[in-house]
Design a protein around this motif. Structure first.
Motif, PDB file in Angstrom:
ATOM      1  N   LEU A  71       0.831  -1.203   0.000  1.00  0.00           N
ATOM      2  CA  LEU A  71       0.000   0.000   0.000  1.00  0.00           C
ATOM      3  C   LEU A  71       0.869   1.257   0.000  1.00  0.00           C
ATOM      4  N   PRO A  72       0.410   2.307  -0.641  1.00  0.00           N
ATOM      5  CA  PRO A  72       1.157   3.568  -0.586  1.00  0.00           C
ATOM      6  C   PRO A  72       1.100   4.177   0.804  1.00  0.00           C
ATOM      7  N   ALA A  73       2.069   5.016   1.097  1.00  0.00           N
ATOM      8  CA  ALA A  73       2.093   5.691   2.395  1.00  0.00           C
ATOM      9  C   ALA A  73       0.820   6.507   2.581  1.00  0.00           C
ATOM     10  N   GLY A  74       0.269   6.434   3.765  1.00  0.00           N
ATOM     11  CA  GLY A  74      -0.920   7.217   4.068  1.00  0.00           C
ATOM     12  C   GLY A  74      -2.227   6.581   3.658  1.00  0.00           C
ATOM     13  N   SER A  75      -2.175   5.361   3.144  1.00  0.00           N
ATOM     14  CA  SER A  75      -3.412   4.692   2.734  1.00  0.00           C
ATOM     15  C   SER A  75      -4.309   4.457   3.949  1.00  0.00           C
ATOM     16  N   SER A  76      -5.617   4.582   3.736  1.00  0.00           N
ATOM     17  CA  SER A  76      -6.579   4.370   4.813  1.00  0.00           C
ATOM     18  C   SER A  76      -7.126   2.948   4.824  1.00  0.00           C
ATOM     19  N   ILE A  77      -6.673   2.092   3.901  1.00  0.00           N
ATOM     20  CA  ILE A  77      -7.164   0.715   3.840  1.00  0.00           C
ATOM     21  C   ILE A  77      -6.724  -0.039   5.086  1.00  0.00           C
ATOM     22  N   GLY A  78      -7.675  -0.712   5.725  1.00  0.00           N
ATOM     23  CA  GLY A  78      -7.381  -1.461   6.936  1.00  0.00           C
ATOM     24  C   GLY A  78      -7.333  -2.957   6.686  1.00  0.00           C
ATOM     25  N   PHE A  79      -6.920  -3.697   7.714  1.00  0.00           N
ATOM     26  CA  PHE A  79      -6.815  -5.150   7.617  1.00  0.00           C
ATOM     27  C   PHE A  79      -7.426  -5.801   8.839  1.00  0.00           C
ATOM     28  N   ALA A  80      -8.039  -6.939   8.630  1.00  0.00           N
ATOM     29  CA  ALA A  80      -8.544  -7.775   9.707  1.00  0.00           C
ATOM     30  C   ALA A  80      -7.933  -9.157   9.545  1.00  0.00           C
ATOM     31  N   GLU A  81      -7.262  -9.636  10.587  1.00  0.00           N
ATOM     32  CA  GLU A  81      -6.586 -10.926  10.533  1.00  0.00           C
ATOM     33  C   GLU A  81      -7.447 -12.012  11.163  1.00  0.00           C
ATOM     34  N   LEU A  82      -7.605 -13.106  10.429  1.00  0.00           N
ATOM     35  CA  LEU A  82      -8.338 -14.255  10.944  1.00  0.00           C
ATOM     36  C   LEU A  82      -7.353 -15.377  11.228  1.00  0.00           C
ATOM     37  N   PRO A  83      -7.411 -15.981  12.399  1.00  0.00           N
ATOM     38  CA  PRO A  83      -6.511 -17.106  12.700  1.00  0.00           C
ATOM     39  C   PRO A  83      -6.803 -18.283  11.777  1.00  0.00           C
ATOM     40  N   PHE A  84      -5.740 -18.962  11.346  1.00  0.00           N
ATOM     41  CA  PHE A  84      -5.878 -20.053  10.388  1.00  0.00           C
ATOM     42  C   PHE A  84      -5.043 -21.228  10.883  1.00  0.00           C
ATOM     43  N   SER A  85      -5.619 -22.420  10.878  1.00  0.00           N
ATOM     44  CA  SER A  85      -4.932 -23.611  11.385  1.00  0.00           C
ATOM     45  C   SER A  85      -4.885 -24.697  10.320  1.00  0.00           C
ATOM     46  N   PRO A  86      -4.039 -24.524   9.306  1.00  0.00           N
ATOM     47  CA  PRO A  86      -3.970 -25.542   8.248  1.00  0.00           C
ATOM     48  C   PRO A  86      -3.518 -26.900   8.763  1.00  0.00           C
ATOM     49  N   SER A  87      -2.804 -26.934   9.901  1.00  0.00           N
ATOM     50  CA  SER A  87      -2.356 -28.220  10.444  1.00  0.00           C
ATOM     51  C   SER A  87      -3.528 -29.108  10.845  1.00  0.00           C
ATOM     52  N   ASP A  88      -4.698 -28.493  11.076  1.00  0.00           N
ATOM     53  CA  ASP A  88      -5.888 -29.284  11.379  1.00  0.00           C
ATOM     54  C   ASP A  88      -6.295 -30.162  10.206  1.00  0.00           C
ATOM     55  N   HIS A  89      -5.817 -29.805   9.013  1.00  0.00           N
ATOM     56  CA  HIS A  89      -6.100 -30.600   7.815  1.00  0.00           C
ATOM     57  C   HIS A  89      -4.862 -31.340   7.319  1.00  0.00           C
ATOM     58  N   GLY A  90      -3.843 -31.434   8.177  1.00  0.00           N
ATOM     59  CA  GLY A  90      -2.641 -32.166   7.791  1.00  0.00           C
ATOM     60  C   GLY A  90      -1.659 -31.379   6.958  1.00  0.00           C
ATOM     61  N   LEU A  91      -1.844 -30.053   6.838  1.00  0.00           N
ATOM     62  CA  LEU A  91      -0.917 -29.200   6.105  1.00  0.00           C
ATOM     63  C   LEU A  91       0.115 -28.615   7.057  1.00  0.00           C
ATOM     64  N   PRO A  92       1.288 -28.216   6.558  1.00  0.00           N
ATOM     65  CA  PRO A  92       2.273 -27.562   7.420  1.00  0.00           C
ATOM     66  C   PRO A  92       1.667 -26.334   8.092  1.00  0.00           C
ATOM     67  N   PRO A  93       2.077 -26.023   9.311  1.00  0.00           N
ATOM     68  CA  PRO A  93       1.440 -24.933  10.072  1.00  0.00           C
ATOM     69  C   PRO A  93       1.597 -23.552   9.451  1.00  0.00           C
ATOM     70  N   ASP A  94       2.607 -23.350   8.594  1.00  0.00           N
ATOM     71  CA  ASP A  94       2.816 -22.030   7.982  1.00  0.00           C
ATOM     72  C   ASP A  94       2.186 -21.915   6.607  1.00  0.00           C
ATOM     73  N   THR A  95       1.303 -22.848   6.251  1.00  0.00           N
ATOM     74  CA  THR A  95       0.701 -22.882   4.917  1.00  0.00           C
ATOM     75  C   THR A  95      -0.516 -21.971   4.886  1.00  0.00           C
ATOM     76  N   GLU A  96      -0.297 -20.702   4.534  1.00  0.00           N
ATOM     77  CA  GLU A  96      -1.396 -19.743   4.481  1.00  0.00           C
ATOM     78  C   GLU A  96      -1.567 -19.132   3.102  1.00  0.00           C
ATOM     79  N   ASN A  97      -0.845 -19.662   2.120  1.00  0.00           N
ATOM     80  CA  ASN A  97      -0.953 -19.152   0.758  1.00  0.00           C
ATOM     81  C   ASN A  97      -0.778 -20.311  -0.206  1.00  0.00           C
TER      82      ASN A  97
END
Length: 506
Positions: A71-97
């Protein structure tokens, strides 16, 4: 809900609040981010009845930092983070993409994203309770159909955002929902009309590259995709498509007919792609190479961030490029059968290929990432050999670069049809799971490269049509010609975005 999101929500008042939720893959995160920027700009200009907009992007903790950096400096766009647990499906814990997921684990990753629903429902309920249900609208990815069900339950407006093109999406969705019946056995070139669109015919090879496996009737991944689409079509209030009326009038008509929903052609939505890290050693190499070549002389070759071709066809492509004598930049990934190999092996290319083309100043071979937007924008780039991912298609049209189409899978198979129909593309090969170059070898590749980069009538016609499309797609997202009385009009995509906001926040 993250602290940043809480602060933004508390000061929003009665403003329209757009909650954008992309699927966890680069090809989806990028268009959503650029859509957010467009909405932010529209809100700052006081568009659509002077409505003030707040924009929030929903994703997971490992994806948000890279999105924020873009994002450019000063952008007003916000973010909301949702916890994700791919390991619950047998995927590596850092698999978020999806970019880091092996191809055979794609279905598992898709299923795992439904784990986000509980935290998303909580986020949406808090936002709607604080700002009022009529002031919130969810814009969600096509692969997150359950968000439409969540929004309907809370009385919140919802729209589906299709990051791919209208024509390819309509055809692909139809194949998923109501597969045509091919005779058995069927040859790769056997054709059938689609049940939803009798005027659209597809080849068996195209069909298999969309459904991926012949057991599509019992395939759980296909069932999952159909369920996501059905939820959108039942509960959403419209479809945003990353295209414009100038690019895809037929495709927009088809997707509207299939879904039964209002469509909003808000594209092309494109923007700068960022390097995966700060090093990006090949960035300067690519630009310096382009700087050294004549105008419109270089072929850029890339099959996208998650795609590749078989080793045998990689060999033929290399031979054809070298034999053409034309300068090229090739962004190379290990072949499709390499099973996620990180290291590139010499036997995948002709002996001495890289050394010869480098010494002759003919080619640059890039491992991994290249500055695609900068390359396409460069005056020395004359054509793009592409897998026809929709982001790449739009970037080509935006910069007026003709395309040598080599679609590999899914919607790419039909994105190439759009380019050919517009007169700015020519097909080299088609299909990854089945098809590809087929019996065509390096000589064919050489000849197609010459057809597009040479001085013949075909090359001149493609360059002219690409220049015309460049002007049209840029006008769609900016100012149109006006009414002849000094009043500047708005581009078709700007008007579509304003109609969308009017429908979402009545």
């Amino acid at each position: 809900m993250g602290h940043e999101q809480q602060q933004r929500s508390s000061r929003s008042g009665g403003a329209g609040h757009l909650l954008l939720f992309p699927f966890l893959a680069q090809g989806h995160l990028i268009p959503f981010l650029n859509l957010a920027k467009r909405f932010e700009s529209l809100g700052q200009r006081g568009g659509s009845g002077q409505r003030r907009l707040d924009v929030t992007i929903v994703s997971t903790p490992r994806n948000v930092p890279s999105l924020r950096r873009a994002l450019p400096a000063g952008s007003s766009i916000g973010f909301a983070e949702l916890p994700f647990s791919p390991s619950d499906h047998g995927l590596p814990p850092d698999t978020e993409n999806l970019e880091v997921v092996p191809l055979d684990a794609f279905p598992t990753f898709f299923y795992a994203t439904e784990l986000l629903r509980t935290s998303f429902d909580k986020l949406l309920a808090e936002l709607a309770g604080r700002e009022g249900r009529r002031n919130v609208c969810v814009l969600a990815d096509m692969f997150l159909g359950w968000t439409a069900e969540s929004a309907r339950a809370l009385g919140v407006q919802h729209r589906m955002f299709v990051t791919s093109g209208a024509y390819a999406s309509a055809v692909t969705f139809s194949i998923w929902l109501r597969p045509p019946s091919f005779p058995r056995p069927a040859g790769p070139d056997d054709e059938q009309a689609l049940l939803d669109f009798p005027d659209v015919r597809i080849r068996y090879a195209e069909f298999l590259n969309v459904v991926v496996k012949e057991d599509y009737a019992t395939n759980p991944m296909l069932a999952h995709l159909c369920r996501m689409l059905t939820l959108h079509f039942r509960h959403s209030g419209g479809i945003l498509v990353n295209t414009s009326e100038e690019i895809e009038p037929t495709g927009l008509r088809l997707i509207g007919k299939l879904s039964g929903l209002p469509t909003f052609a808000v594209g092309p939505i494109i923007g700068g792609r960022t390097a995966p890290d700060d090093t990006a050693p090949d960035q300067d190499t690519c630009i310096k190479f382009l700087d050294s070549k004549p105008q419109a002389s270089v072929l850029y070759v890339s099959f996208g961030s998650q795609n590749s071709i078989p080793a045998s066809q990689m060999m033929e492509l290399a031979r054809g490029l070298e034999a053409s004598g034309r300068p090229f930049i090739w962004v190379m990934r290990p072949p499709v059968e390499s099973d996620g190999a990180k290291e590139f092996r010499a036997e995948w290319l002709p002996d001495g290929f890289e050394e010869r083309v480098s010494a002759a100043g003919q080619g640059v071979v890039v491992r991994g990432w290249a500055p695609q937007v900068r390359i396409l924008a460069h005056a020395s780039t004359g054509a793009f050999l592409s897998h026809c991912g929709w982001n790449s298609v739009l970037e080509s049209l935006w910069h007026g670069v003709p395309v040598l189409a080599w679609p590999l899978i899914a919607d790419q198979m039909f994105d190439s049809r759009v380019l050919l129909e517009l007169g700015v593309g020519v097909e080299v090969a088609s299909g990854r799971m089945i098809g590809g170059l087929g019996s065509k070898g390096w000589e064919f590749v050489r000849d197609v490269v010459e057809t597009v980069l040479g001085d013949g009538d075909k090359a001149r016609d493609m360059r002219l049509k690409a220049t015309v499309m460049k002007k049209l797609v840029r006008a769609a997202v900016g100012a149109a010609d006006g009414d002849g009385n000094g009043n500047i009009g708005k581009g078709s995509s700007v008007l579509a975005m304003e109609r969308l906001l009017d429908s979402a926040f009545d």
